[in-house]
Scaffold this motif. Structure first.
Motif: not given
Ligand code: ZN
Length: 114
Positions: A89, A92, A110, A113
């Motif tokens: 991701c 994050c 992801c 997010c």
């Molecule tokens: Zn993420």
């Protein structure tokens, strides 16, 4: 994420890339791997037909931009695979859910997010 899983996503991405380039080839010229240029249509004699063509050209520019965006994402995912950074991701840093990558192999974020 297993190597097998990555190889399958790679096959998906390469197919997607071919499809996008195939569509672009129909009306645009390749300038570089991520940059295509819509061919300007041949102008017709009559004003009415010309304005149709200008409209058509403007539509194609929109299509070109959207396809280029997709192509950029696909190419950047393929690059990440080369660098063993695929499936992380961008926000994050965690691994992107496998179901998400199956649905969208060029996903950059992801589920939490995006
Ligand atoms: Zn993420």
């Amino acid at each position: 994420m297993t190597q097998d899983f990555i190889n399958q996503r790679k096959a998906d991405l390469l197919k997607k890339k071919r499809d996008i380039e195939e569509q672009l080839k129909g009306f645009a010229e390749k300038k570089s791997s991520n940059n295509w240029e819509t061919k300007y249509p041949q102008m017709e004699e009559s004003l009415e037909e010309s304005s149709d063509e200008v409209e058509e050209y403007e539509n194609l520019l929109g299509v070109e931009r959207a396809l280029e965006e997709d192509l950029k994402s696909v190419n950047s995912s393929l690059n990440k695979m080369e660098n063993n950074a695929y499936g992380k991701c961008e926000h994050c840093g965690r691994e992107i859910e496998e179901e998400r990558l199956v649905a969208l192999p060029e996903a950059k974020a992801c589920n939490s997010c995006r």
